[in-house]
Enzyme design. Structure first.
Site, short mmCIF file in Angstrom:
data_model
loop_
_atom_site.label_atom_id
_atom_site.label_comp_id
_atom_site.label_asym_id
_atom_site.label_seq_id
_atom_site.Cartn_x
_atom_site.Cartn_y
_atom_site.Cartn_z
N GLY A 1 5.26 5.02 2.24
CA GLY A 1 5.64 6.07 3.18
C GLY A 1 4.94 7.38 2.87
O GLY A 1 5.11 8.37 3.55
N ASP B 1 5.32 -2.20 -2.11
CA ASP B 1 5.83 -0.86 -1.88
C ASP B 1 5.23 0.02 -2.96
O ASP B 1 4.74 -0.49 -3.97
CB ASP B 1 7.35 -0.94 -2.00
CG ASP B 1 7.99 0.41 -1.98
OD1 ASP B 1 7.56 1.23 -1.15
OD2 ASP B 1 8.90 0.66 -2.77
#
EC number: 7.6.2.1
Lengths: 445, 1197
Positions: free
Chosen positions: B733, B428
């Site tokens: 993201g 991430d």
């Protein structure tokens, strides 16, 4: 409205931080060489530089040990005589089993052995049986150690003792089981003739001290007497000696001098007949089952025999080894430091030692000669490459016109960069190339 | 209740507070009450009535234990015997009770008992700890209403459904409650749900209006409301129910639900009615066991056990066949051959008349006899070793994070060795690579860029270009710069004298600047906390928001107070040098919440002056479209600044506002409220539509840029991992530009890399999206993605071709949707695997998990690392999930297998601990099989000389204690302590890690090699021993060696050989190894002495065997010496040759270490580069730093 949140001054992020720093770091691991895996340690590397000396050392130690063992073994004089067919009359050879099972035939047979070298006392006498699987699981378990040890436990018969567990009248057999039942019952008696035409003299075979002391002391009970032994319809092996073996030298003389009688006896019918088990050393030796299908100790002769002496052995060939085609032999052997005669141990030591040397040498050669470039300075102080250069050349597929840049660190590292004719650097897939290939170790600089 | 009534008036407004905080429950949901799944009826304040009405609800006592006193034995035994090997041992143990057993039952069952007990004790202790925790929880105290308005302290476990309880500040809720009232007149309370979802920010809960006035103990005297609601379920965010209050029905929503294990904060007390207790509570319903993961090595180990079992069966069958033949042979025509076995009168096991049956029974015996091929203590040993390894990981001082006081925590020890085999890391970005501590660093106001600080990305870019920034004067690049004269404010590092310290007042467009910062101070959902010294700190849902509020505060616009309907900001007058505050109270009319689809949030407030304003902040993509023509004054400059910012790896937001007139607002408010109240399915859409209609014609103020700082040491760590040949995929993201820039900053990407970008931002697709139908968009998109992937594959040479170029794949979320479809995904994987770095931007949590699953298809070990709730799927999907115990709470940690405090610890975790553990476990398992094969084969060989009758060569207890006493501890020591090279060298030579990735230490070749070594050793031991002691006397007294003596000799040799073999395999000889290895051998002799001294009833064949027979015999000692050395010499030479001529990488390092040169960077470089060029020519992402280093070195030369 200011009171709405006035009670809301909970611990803010700031005070949290303060609290964390104020209190000691609770979760901080303590330093310890153990938990940090930094214990002092030695870090051996099994590289040739360590392996070669060890191998050499092992070789150095092993060869003398081996030679000593061979010498010790050679000192031992051993006479082996196989008699299982020799002692069967020619007319019975086609059916040896019938011969041995016929109780009416006298099975005495005399062998003459020649003593090859001087034999010093004590001389051990062994019988040697082959193809006899004392280590068969059914056989080894077919005994009751309780019964052997404790007179009160005579009826402590394990079911493994079957079918040699109870006599026909239902009373327990002591000692029960197949092991005792199949007790070896060939007997040997010896007479030797000193020189040619000398008079014969019987040798006393001592049968005490041939078993382990622990057997005599603990495993076989002092007050246990045989009961119903070899009393059933099918007689397996030998009877137990009715008399104390140590004092039985007279008996042996009798065997040798007189025609033997097959009536060793049925006098053990009674309750306390015979000698207690702790004195039955033949039985003890027999009941220490053999590891492999071979060998047992019989007795000991406390006499010296000279080279060339003839030895008459009167064998009473009772034991049936014919059904399973087992060989029988009588063995006389002196004893050395290592026991009996067996060259294997010594030879194995020597062979291993030599192998170590050879390996050490081989390794040394491999490591010296293979990929190492030799570099030397000539008188003018110039650097030269000598040995190993060809290998290097081939290993790296060098061609005419290639450019090599060599860097030498002054000790043992020589680094190459290879540029082909197209000025491109040549990169090698070194997975297949040995360590020394690309940056050869340099010795003798 | 003057205070109460005064606030009551305001409550009408509080209904407007926020739509997101409001009930989502629609009438549709409420109508389900009473139907299946919604059948719960709670008589609040009347707990005893439930029994009478026939409702049976569980008690509030919870138990998280696996076992109870009664179930412990059967249940844990069942667990134990589910393992193949253990079950096998159980069956063979049961068989030993029959006559078939080749040894005594006790000797076989005792080790099994020992092993099983040890495991069960371990289970028991773990469960006991859980019980203790439960006990502590169950006995907490809370105040419960006991009638007539009196409250009484009661233990949690005695709480019943329907009880009204009073929870005080900073206490946990004991069960799921319906909030009735709080000390606040508007019935709100603040709740911290850290234990549930890990979020640290406070959440606001609000009681129903009708119950608000129950603010005193006494008001509960005779109250009997009835609550009807859904049945217990695991959904934390939904709740459907109604309360019948004075004849009226009022709907309940999650807004009134207080969940067990959350904590009351900032509120003095609340009253609540218990509706779910004990295991019915949502948090307990959510407690699922984490998926149990098993390492690849363990799976392979099972295969080895099967192989061994097969071998075992094979040799047992072979033996049985021979046994059958020989047994049959024993009796021919009524004539016994081996008469001493009495074949004429035999039991069924040896019956020559029924040889088939006998040999079948023999097969069973043989299976028992040869079960020494399978190490009984393997599982328990591995478990113990792993627990100790995990302890070492937990205790590693270098993986302890000082600031957060968090050590590394291996939550499962199952995966230790898997850490040494990681091929791909899926990471991430936010919070993992970056700190997730937002720093307000730049802003663009009215077309002017403010802020002069240099971001890390800019530093990296500058480094790339070879320009030294003025900022970076010291060469020690990543060290923290010394703190400036003013203390650093967390979250704020804007440096610009033009606007700081009130100087903004002198700027030309000071009005815009003022509005800009007012917007920052107002448009958010933070909660302020004022401490005694009047300092304000903030609780925010996301660190971005906190950064904004802090920035506003630092510039003099201090967000001071939030109430239901108002926001107070404290402005510092910039004109005066004396600190003088001016309080401005804004009436909060509406909050239009942020959502990922809206990508913006707005608030509507009424200024003190009476103007109604709409403040809005959002992503550039949505905001610029909404600007009024008049508001576009600075659009060009702002856009340019935004591009610059995102080039520098910053997160940007566009700020805009709008003045509303009363009429317009009222129209909106009406529309908005109808939308909110409507219970129809499209309620959310309607709300969004309403919001959308008002968020138009905005006036641009400017843009903010927030830096998400890289965590300390991230670039170096990634560098090392790349060296180690680990591929790193970043799944984020973020926007593509941001992601790429972060990629550069953390040295995942470098300038020379060819970037393959797969995106759907192509003009034709965009055009199609505008007017095409869904189907054709999807089709075209997919085609486009396919084409791009194909192109990529063409560019990237396959792994067999060699090339020095490296590639990076960057794909956006939309394309990823298509790339993950079944028919494309393998092509995509193919391409991705050939690239050094992969970055997936704009990916959803689901996509993260899917990508992880896809990578797992390549049969490589994947490690996922993340810190947030959105990474949970990924963490659970990956072979190893590593959670960062950082800012975003505990959810990722709870789902992870190993929790670390910082990304950089991954380096040590993998390269040092992973490598060691992998090495240890694989060598240990190999060795385990080796030692048992050695032992087993000697037994088998002996069988061949005992006519396969099933007679073991050794005493029963020798057999059974082999695995327990004489050989187990050294292996465990190896598994726990061995190190091929020190941790420093592990880090210096990251290439070493490839040994694990390529699984060289646990390949079939190596396993079988070890087994072959075992077979050879056994053959040598057996034949040397038997030949040396065969016929002749083995001692001077003339006695020959019987089975007892030979067994003991052979056993001695086996113990020596396997222990010395261990000594040869150990790389790291500490005192512990010495004690265990030589101790095991010593224990054997001691055992022999002790056991031999026991009464022959127990010691049977071992009675006095050592002291009387062996010890005085010179042959015995000579045979031992010969056999041990002769047996080990082949391995010894093999090791030397292997190390010299076919060295593995660790051998090379060891050798250099021996020469004292391992630390030399030049040597390291040479070794590494050769290793790299040979193993993975192009797969490895070679980073900026490395190139830099190489250049340095070249220069040095």
């Amino acid at each position: 409205m200011s009171q709405v949140n006035s009670g809301a001054a909970g611990p803010s992020a700031g005070s949290d931080v303060a609290a964390a720093t104020a209190s000691t770091k609770r979760n901080k691991p303590q330093y310890h060489a153990f938990t940090q895996q930094q214990l002092p340690a030695c870090k051996p590397i099994l590289s040739p530089h360590m392996v070669i000396p060890v191998l050499a050392f092992v070789g150095l130690v092993f060869i003398p040990i081996g030679l000593a063992c061979i010498a010790a073994s050679n000192k031992v004089v051993e006479v082996v005589y196989r008699y299982d067919t020799k002692c069967v009359p020619g007319n019975m050879l086609h059916n040896k089993v019938a011969y041995i099972q016929n109780a009416s035939i006298d099975k005495t047979c005399t062998i003459v052995l020649k003593v090859p070298r001087d034999m010093k006392r004590p001389i051990f006498i062994y019988y040697q049986l082959e193809k006899f699987y004392q280590n068969h699981r059914r056989y080894t378990t077919s005994r009751s150690d309780m019964q052997l040890r404790d007179p009160k436990q005579a009826s402590a018969i394990t079911e493994f003792c079957k079918p040699e567990a109870y006599a026909a009248n239902g009373s327990p057999i002591v000692p029960c089981g197949l092991v005792a039942w199949s007790l070896f019952n060939d007997t040997y008696s010896f007479a030797h003739r000193r020189g040619r035409g000398g008079h014969t003299e019987a040798l006393t075979v001592i049968k005490s001290g041939i078993s382990w002391r622990s057997d005599r002391g603990h495993v076989f009970g002092n007050h246990v007497f045989p009961k119903n032994f070899q009393n059933s319809s099918l007689v397996g092996g030998g009877q137990l000696d009715p008399t104390k073996p140590v004092s039985s030298s007279a008996n042996f003389r009798a065997f040798f001098l007189l025609p033997s009688s097959s009536s060793v006896s049925t006098m053990m019918d009674g309750d306390c007949g015979g000698v207690q088990l702790s004195e039955q050393e033949d039985l003890m030796v027999w009941m220490r089952t053999a590891a492999l299908p071979r060998f047992r100790l019989y007795g000991r002769v406390e006499a010296d025999l000279g080279a060339g002496e003839l030895l008459a052995v009167e064998v009473r060939n009772n034991y049936n080894s014919y059904s399973f085609a087992g060989k029988k032999a009588v063995v006389l052997s002196t004893s050395g430091l290592l026991g009996g005669r067996n060259a294997f141990l010594g030879r194995a030591y020597v062979v291993t030692g030599v192998a170590c040397f050879v390996l050490a040498l081989q390794l040394t050669l491999l490591c010296l000669d293979d990929f190492i470039l030799k570099i030397y300075y000539d008188k003018a102080g110039d650097l030269w490459l000598s040995r190993g250069w060809k290998t290097f050349f081939h290993e790296h597929h060098l061609n005419a016109g290639d450019l090599l840049i060599c860097t030498f660190d002054g000790h043992d590292l020589l680094t190459f960069k290879v540029f082909s004719i197209s000025h491109c650097r040549v990169l090698y897939d070194t997975s297949g190339v040995a360590e020394g290939g690309e940056d050869p170790q340099v010795s003798g600089a | 209740m003057a205070r109460g009534s005064r606030t009551m008036q305001k409550l009408k407004l509080s209904a407007l507070y926020s739509f997101a905080l409001c009930a989502k429950g629609s009438t549709e949901d409420q109508s389900k009450i009473g139907t299946a799944g919604f059948s719960r009826v709670v008589y609040a304040n009347d707990p005893d009535r439930h029994e009478a009405e026939g409702f049976r609800y569980p008690r509030n006592e919870v138990s998280t234990t696996k076992y109870s006193l009664v179930t412990f034995l059967p249940k844990s035994l069942f667990e134990q015997f589910r393992r193949v090997a253990n079950f096998y041992f159980l069956v063979s143990g049961a068989l030993t009770l029959t006559k078939l057993a080749p040894y005594s039952a006790v000797s076989a069952l005792l080790p099994l008992f020992f092993v099983i007990t040890a495991t069960m004790v371990k289970e028991g202790v773990e469960d006991w700890r859980r019980k203790q925790q439960d006990h502590e929880l169950n006995n907490r105290i809370v105040k419960v209403h006991r009638g007539n308005g009196s409250f009484e302290e009661t233990k949690w476990k005695y709480i019943k459904i329907g009880d009204v309880i009073k929870v005080e500040k900073d206490n946990f809720f004991p069960a799921d409650l319906i909030l009735l009232s709080s000390n606040y007149p508007d019935g709100i309370c603040y709740v911290e749900t850290m234990n549930l979802d890990g979020e640290t920010n406070l959440k606001i809960k609000q009681a129903l209006e009708v119950t608000l006035d129950l603010q005193e103990d006494a008001s509960f005297g005779n109250l009997k409301p009835i609550i009807k609601c859904e049945d217990p379920n695991a959904n934390l965010y939904s709740f459907v129910g109604i309360v019948e209050w004075k004849g009226m029905q009022h709907p309940l929503s999650p807004q009134q639900l207080l969940l067990r294990d959350s904590k009351l904060r900032n509120t003095d007390y609340i009253y609540g009615a218990v509706i779910f207790t004990g295991h019915d509570t949502k948090v307990m319903q959510n407690a699922t066991e984490p998926p149990s993961k098993r390492s690849k090595i363990e799976k392979k180990m099972d295969k080895i056990i099967y192989v061994l079992m097969f071998c075992l069966l094979a040799i047992a069958t072979l033996g049985s066949v021979f046994f059958g033949i020989w047994t049959k042979d024993d009796l021919k025509n009524g004539k016994a051959k081996r008469w001493y076995l009495r074949p004429d009168d035999s039991t069924v096991f040896y019956d020559p008349k029924r040889p088939a049956l006998a040999s079948f029974f023999h097969l069973l015996t043989a299976l028992m006899l040869y079960n020494y091929f399978i190490p009984i203590s393997l599982y328990i040993s591995i478990e113990m070793v792993k627990i100790l390894q995990a302890l070492f990981i937990n205790r590693d001082i270098e993986m302890y994070h000082e600031e957060s006081d968090k050590p590394t925590h291996a939550r499962t020890s199952n995966l230790n060795e898997e850490l040494g085999q990681v091929d791909t890391i899926l990471s991430d970005k936010t919070g993992t690579l970056t700190c997730n501590m937002m720093e307000f660093i730049k802003c663009s106001i009215a077309g002017t860029a403010y802020g002069q600080s240099v971001t890390e990305v800019e530093k990296a870019m500058a480094l790339r270009k070879g320009v030294l920034l003025d900022d970076e004067i010291e060469p020690g690049g990543h060290k923290e710069k010394q703190i400036d004269e003013s203390p650093h404010v967390k979250g704020f590092s804007l440096k610009d004298p033009r606007i700081m310290d009130g100087n903004w007042i002198h700027e030309p467009n000071k009005d815009v600047i003022r509005d800009f910062f007012r917007l920052l101070a107002i448009c958010h959902t933070c909660i302020p906390e004022v401490d005694e010294t009047d300092k304000v700190s903030y609780e925010a849902e996301s660190p971005d928001e906190a950064a904004f509020v802090i920035a506003a505060r630092e510039l003099g616009f201090e967000f001071y107070k939030r109430a239901q309907t108002s926001i107070v900001i404290r402005e510092r007058d910039p004109n005066q040098h004396v600190v003088d505050y001016q309080y401005r109270k804004y009436q909060l009319l509406n909050v239009l919440e942020f959502s990922s689809s809206r990508k913006r949030m707005s608030v509507i407030v009424k200024e003190p002056e009476g103007k109604i304003l709409l403040f809005s902040k959002g992503a550039d993509s949505v905001m610029f479209r909404r600007l009024a023509p008049a508001g576009k004054k600075f659009e060009e400059e702002t856009k340019r600044h935004i591009n610059e910012y995102s080039d520098s790896g910053l997160r940007t937001l566009v700020l805009a506002y709008r003045v509303l007139d009363q009429e317009e607002y009222e129209k909106f408010a009406a529309k908005f409220n109808t939308a909110k109240i409507s219970g129809s399915a499209d309620r959310d859409e309607k709300i969004e539509e309403a919001a959308d209609s008002i968020e138009q014609d905005l006036l641009l103020l400017g843009a903010t840029a927030v830096e998400d700082k890289l965590q300390k040491g991230v670039p170096e760590c990634i560098d090392k991992l790349a060296h180690a040949g680990i591929k790193i995929w970043v799944l984020t993201g973020d926007k593509m530009e941001t992601a790429i820039n972060i990629g550069f900053a953390c040295s995942l990407l470098r300038q020379g890399m060819t970037q393959i970008i797969i995106t759907l931002e192509a003009p034709d697709i965009i055009a199609l999206e505008k007017n095409g139908d869904k189907y054709s968009i999807a089709k075209a998109s997919k085609q486009s993605v396919m084409d791009q992937i194909e192109d990529g594959i063409k560019q990237v040479p396959t792994s067999s071709q060699s090339s020095t170029e490296s590639f990076a794949l960057i794909i956006d979320g939309k394309s990823l949707t298509y790339a993950l479809e079944d028919d494309v995904k393998f092509k995509f994987l193919d391409l991705a695997l050939n690239c050094a770095s992969v970055i997936c931007c704009r990916s959803s949590p689901k996509q993260k998990a899917l990508v992880t699953r896809l990578v797992k298809h390549s049969n490589k070990v994947t490690l996922a690392i993340g810190d947030g709730a959105n990474d949970v799927g990924m963490l659970q999907e990956a072979d190893i999930g590593v959670g960062i115990s950082g800012v975003e709470g505990m959810q990722a940690v709870m789902a992870s297998d190993i929790a670390i405090a910082q990304f950089r610890f991954l380096e040590r975790l993998l390269l040092v601990h992973g490598h060691w553990c992998y090495r240890r476990i694989s060598v240990m398992i190999c060795y385990f099989f080796y030692k048992n094969v050695t032992f087993g084969v000697t037994i088998f060989l002996y069988e061949a000389f005992a006519s396969f009758s099933g007679k073991p060569a050794y005493n029963d207890w020798f057999l059974s204690l082999y695995n327990v006493f004489f050989t187990s501890l050294p292996v465990i020591a190896l598994g726990v302590f061995d190190q091929d090279v020190s941790s420093r060298l592990c880090l210096q030579y990251p290439e070493l890690y490839q040994e694990g990735v390529q699984n060289v230490l646990f390949s079939w070749r190596r396993i079988l090699g070890w087994m072959l070594n075992g077979v050879i050793n056994a053959v040598l031991i057996f034949f040397f021993c038997t030949t040396a002691l065969k016929d002749q006397a083995f001692r001077q007294d003339g006695q020959v060696a019987g089975l007892d003596a030979l067994g003991a000799v052979m056993y001695t040799c086996v113990v020596w050989v396997v222990n010395c073999q261990m000594a040869l395999s150990v790389n790291y000889f500490t005192i512990i190894q010495h004690i265990f290895i030589w101790g095991s051998i010593a224990v054997w002799y001691l055992f022999l002495l002790a056991y031999g001294a026991v009464d022959p009833k127990y010691s049977t064949t071992a009675y006095m065997v050592f002291i009387e027979q062996l010890a005085p015999s010179l042959s015995y000692w000579l045979v031992t010496l010969l056999v041990v050395l002769a047996t080990l010499i082949p391995y010894f030479c093999y090791a030397a040759i292997q190390i010299r001529f076919f060295p593995m990488f660790h051998n090379k390092i060891q050798w250099k270490r021996y020469l004292g040169k391992a630390e030399d960077p030049e040597v390291a470089r040479q070794l590494s580069s050769r290793q790299q060029s040979s193993s993975h020519p192009r797969m490895v992402g070679i980073s900026v730093r490395r190139d830099g280093k190489a250049m340095e070195v070249d220069k040095g030369n």
